[in-house]
Design an enzyme around this catalytic site. Structure first.
Site, short mmCIF file in Angstrom:
data_model
loop_
_atom_site.label_atom_id
_atom_site.label_comp_id
_atom_site.label_asym_id
_atom_site.label_seq_id
_atom_site.Cartn_x
_atom_site.Cartn_y
_atom_site.Cartn_z
N ASP A 85 0.95 -1.15 -0.20
CA ASP A 85 0.04 -0.03 0.11
C ASP A 85 0.82 1.03 0.14
OD1 ASP A 85 -2.28 1.64 0.24
OD2 ASP A 85 -2.48 1.16 2.47
N ARG A 147 -10.76 -13.36 6.80
CA ARG A 147 -9.76 -13.92 5.95
C ARG A 147 -10.14 -15.15 5.25
NH1 ARG A 147 -5.11 -11.55 7.76
NH2 ARG A 147 -4.95 -10.88 9.96
P1 5GP Z 1 1.72 -0.39 3.79
O1 5GP Z 1 2.77 -0.55 4.79
O2 5GP Z 1 2.34 -0.89 2.51
O3 5GP Z 1 1.01 0.81 3.85
O4 5GP Z 1 0.62 -1.39 4.25
C1 5GP Z 1 0.58 -2.70 3.86
C2 5GP Z 1 -0.19 -3.60 4.96
O5 5GP Z 1 -1.47 -2.85 5.14
C3 5GP Z 1 -0.53 -4.86 4.23
O6 5GP Z 1 0.37 -5.57 4.45
C4 5GP Z 1 -1.80 -5.13 4.97
O7 5GP Z 1 -1.58 -5.79 6.00
C5 5GP Z 1 -2.46 -3.71 5.18
N1 5GP Z 1 -3.27 -3.24 3.85
C6 5GP Z 1 -3.17 -2.31 3.14
N2 5GP Z 1 -4.02 -2.17 2.35
C7 5GP Z 1 -5.09 -3.32 2.88
C8 5GP Z 1 -6.36 -3.66 2.19
O8 5GP Z 1 -6.99 -3.30 1.38
N3 5GP Z 1 -7.11 -4.48 3.05
C9 5GP Z 1 -6.42 -5.34 3.88
N4 5GP Z 1 -7.07 -6.25 4.49
N5 5GP Z 1 -5.22 -4.94 4.48
C10 5GP Z 1 -4.48 -3.70 3.96
#
Ligand code: 5GP
Length: 157
Positions: A85, A147
């Site tokens: 993300d 999940r």
């Molecule tokens: P980042 O550090 O890249 O912002 O976030 C990554 C983590 O955020 C992912 O591994 C996941 O656990 C969570 N995440 C980000 N977007 C989503 C989403 O749309 N759904 C879910 N379930 N988790 C998300």
């Protein structure tokens, strides 16, 4: 999609010493499907990191809940994520894995939310591109729910 990724990974790492590192918990179904389509031998390990934040957004402050057990020094490592993300989590995990002096670290993600990226992270293998919605199912949770759903769904928050 999983078969396509598995074929590419199998070709790219043929004859190499590959360790797949699943990033818990969200990647567990994706990783399980992916490894069963590989045609090369691999070793499997897991890491788990938690970011302090609310249920739908990480805030960049990351804590290691489970580290690697295998010796990955000199090995090719492929980190398998559910979603990249902002990129903060996988950036932190890449740096953590690099501290063990592997031969290489690359990333495979089920879903790439590229337009939300805050830090630059090279992603070698991507299953799907996604936009701004919040996704659940196929291993992905909202507060530990959903999940088990067999497909990926947009959650209306
Ligand atoms: P980042 O550090 O890249 O912002 O976030 C990554 C983590 O955020 C992912 O591994 C996941 O656990 C969570 N995440 C980000 N977007 C989503 C989403 O749309 N759904 C879910 N379930 N988790 C998300």
């Amino acid at each position: 999609m999983v078969l396509d990724l598995a074929q590419r990974i199998s070709a790219d790492y043929k004859g190499r010493d590959l360790v797949l590192i699943g990033v818990l918990k969200g990647s567990f179904i994706f990783l399980s499907d992916l490894i069963r389509q590989l045609t090369i031998p691999v070793k499997i390990d897991f890491v788990q990191a938690s970011s302090y934040g609310n249920d739908t957004q990480s805030c960049g402050s990351i804590r290691l809940l489970k580290g690697v057990d295998l010796n990955i020094r000199g090995k090719d490592v492929l980190a398998v994520e559910d979603i990249v993300d902002t990129g903060l989590t996988i950036r932190w995990i890449i740096d953590y894995l690099m501290s063990f002096q592997p031969r290489s670290v690359t990333v495979c993600t089920l879903i790439d939310k590229q337009e939300r990226r805050e830090v630059d992270v090279p992603i070698a293998y991507t299953g799907h591109a996604a936009g701004r919605g919040f996704l659940v199912g196929y291993g992905l949770d909202y507060a530990e729910q959903y999940r088990h759903l067999p497909e990926i769904y947009h959650l209306n928050l």
